[in-house]
Design an enzyme around this catalytic site. Structure first.
Site, mmCIF file in Angstrom:
data_model
loop_
_atom_site.group_PDB
_atom_site.id
_atom_site.type_symbol
_atom_site.label_atom_id
_atom_site.label_comp_id
_atom_site.label_asym_id
_atom_site.label_seq_id
_atom_site.Cartn_x
_atom_site.Cartn_y
_atom_site.Cartn_z
ATOM 1 C CB SER A 18 -0.985 -0.001 1.174
ATOM 2 O OG SER A 18 -0.321 -0.307 2.371
ATOM 3 C CG PHE A 19 4.292 3.906 2.315
ATOM 4 C CD1 PHE A 19 3.529 4.999 2.705
ATOM 5 C CD2 PHE A 19 5.647 4.092 2.127
ATOM 6 C CE1 PHE A 19 4.107 6.264 2.904
ATOM 7 C CE2 PHE A 19 6.242 5.340 2.320
ATOM 8 C CZ PHE A 19 5.459 6.422 2.717
ATOM 9 C CE LYS A 113 7.593 4.293 8.956
ATOM 10 N NZ LYS A 113 6.324 4.892 9.338
ATOM 11 C CE LYS A 196 6.261 2.601 13.396
ATOM 12 N NZ LYS A 196 5.119 2.449 12.541
ATOM 13 C CG ASP A 249 5.922 6.325 12.602
ATOM 14 O OD1 ASP A 249 4.723 6.011 12.430
ATOM 15 O OD2 ASP A 249 6.858 5.726 12.057
ATOM 16 N NE ARG A 260 1.246 -6.458 10.142
ATOM 17 C CZ ARG A 260 1.651 -5.773 9.087
ATOM 18 N NH1 ARG A 260 0.769 -5.288 8.246
ATOM 19 N NH2 ARG A 260 2.926 -5.558 8.877
ATOM 20 C CB VAL A 284 5.371 -12.235 12.869
ATOM 21 C CG1 VAL A 284 6.117 -11.533 13.997
ATOM 22 C CG2 VAL A 284 5.296 -13.720 13.156
#
Length: 346
Positions: A18-19, A113, A196, A249, A260, A284
């Protein structure tokens, strides 16, 4: 050694998520010639014929000039900038497969990330290792792709040591609903995006336990202190964490029940085991692995991280989340802000 940076006329996005799709679409809207690579042939066909990514953004009409391909070499060839948008565990493998086709000066931008566990490498470090003749940048911030796809206002940070590349990326990605800020602290910006996820799990515990707004606020603020303490020990600038890639963030991930990582924490706070919560999600959450790597590094460097240690005990040793929240109420570290400027004498 990184070559002259040219303005961005052609770009590639590696990854069909999606990103990556949102980034590709903004570039197309801004008149950049864009080719998006993905493994899935039917999704590529759908982007080319119907101008929709059915797997990730089924409700978003994409710019007709955005083209998709399953041919990695075709995507990379002639691109001024290559955005790497695959999950962290595939970054090394995918980039290794096109590294021989790169020309010096073609820039690489990570949007991923995560951390590569063996040597605790962030994605920019993996890219620098594989592509020493190419400038590297990262994008990170509070960027839920589905919201950006709906053109809801959002901002992000481009981090890069090359000021020309940084400016060119800002220009090619900025639009009426997406604001791009700049940083030269690659490591700090990227570390914020990875760390984060751990604290989103902790926020999930807290919410499941029905704790109040004061508790949530305390947890987010102490998470920020812990992240910046870790970042400084790793050589990043702790002040980076006051920006979008840090507190920005952190807040969106800790407050979003869609995340998630938050959902894993919520499930465990509700009495499920880690195995049950992962089964329920079907994958995961990135924060579960990051937690293991960061805890190991914190122990090795003797960094005070009570939330990381507590979350690890809950996830892997079945500790009670209530006890971990209470654990913040004790301990020697009681200064509020650790990176304050020196006080001026009056």
């Amino acid at each position: 050694h990184q070559g002259d940076v040219v303005s961005i006329k052609r770009a590639a996005v590696i990854g069909g998520g999606s990103f990556g799709t949102v980034i590709a679409n903004i570039l197309a809207d801004n008149g950049v010639e864009i080719l998006q690579w993905m493994r899935n042939e039917s999704v590529a066909e759908s982007i080319n014929q119907e101008h929709v990514n059915p797997d990730y953004l089924p409700d978003t009409k994409l710019n007709p000039s955005l083209r998709a391909t399953t041919d990695l070499q075709e995507a990379v060839k002639g691109a001024d900038v290559i955005f790497v948008s695959v999950p962290s565990k595939f970054v090394r493998q995918v980039v290794s497969s096109f590294v021989d086709d790169l020309k010096p000066g073609q820039a690489l931008v990570s949007t991923t990330k995560g951390i590569e566990p063996d040597r605790f490498l962030l994605m920019s470090q993996v890219l620098e290792e594989l592509c020493p003749n190419n400038p590297v940048a990262v994008i990170s911030g509070p960027n839920l792709a589905k919201e950006i796809a709906k053109r809801e206002l959002a901002a992000t940070v481009i981090a890069c040591t090359n000021s020309d590349l940084r400016r060119n990326l800002q220009e090619s990605l900025s639009c009426s609903y997406f604001r791009v800020y700049a940083s030269d602290d690659l490591y700090g910006v990227e570390l914020g995006g990875a760390l984060k996820n751990i604290y989103a799990i902790v926020s999930g515990f807290i919410a499941a336990l029905g704790m109040g707004e004061n508790t949530k606020s305390m947890i987010i603020t102490r998470s920020l202190a812990e992240m910046s303490r870790f970042a400084e020990a790793m050589g990043a600038n702790p002040l980076t964490f006051l920006g979008l890639a840090g507190v920005g963030d952190l807040v969106v991930t800790c407050m979003s029940p869609l995340s998630r990582n938050y959902r894993v924490g919520y499930a465990i706070g509700s009495g499920q085991s880690l195995e049950e919560s992962v089964d329920e999600l079907g994958e995961v959450a990135e924060g579960v692995n990051t937690l293991r790597y960061v805890r190991e590094k914190a122990l090795e460097l003797d960094i005070y991280m009570p939330l990381v240690m507590g979350a690890y005990e809950i996830l892997f040793n079945h500790a009670d989340p209530k006890d971990v929240a209470k654990g913040l109420m004790t301990g020697a570290f009681a200064s509020d802000v650790e990176f304050a400027l020196p006080s001026h004498k009056i």
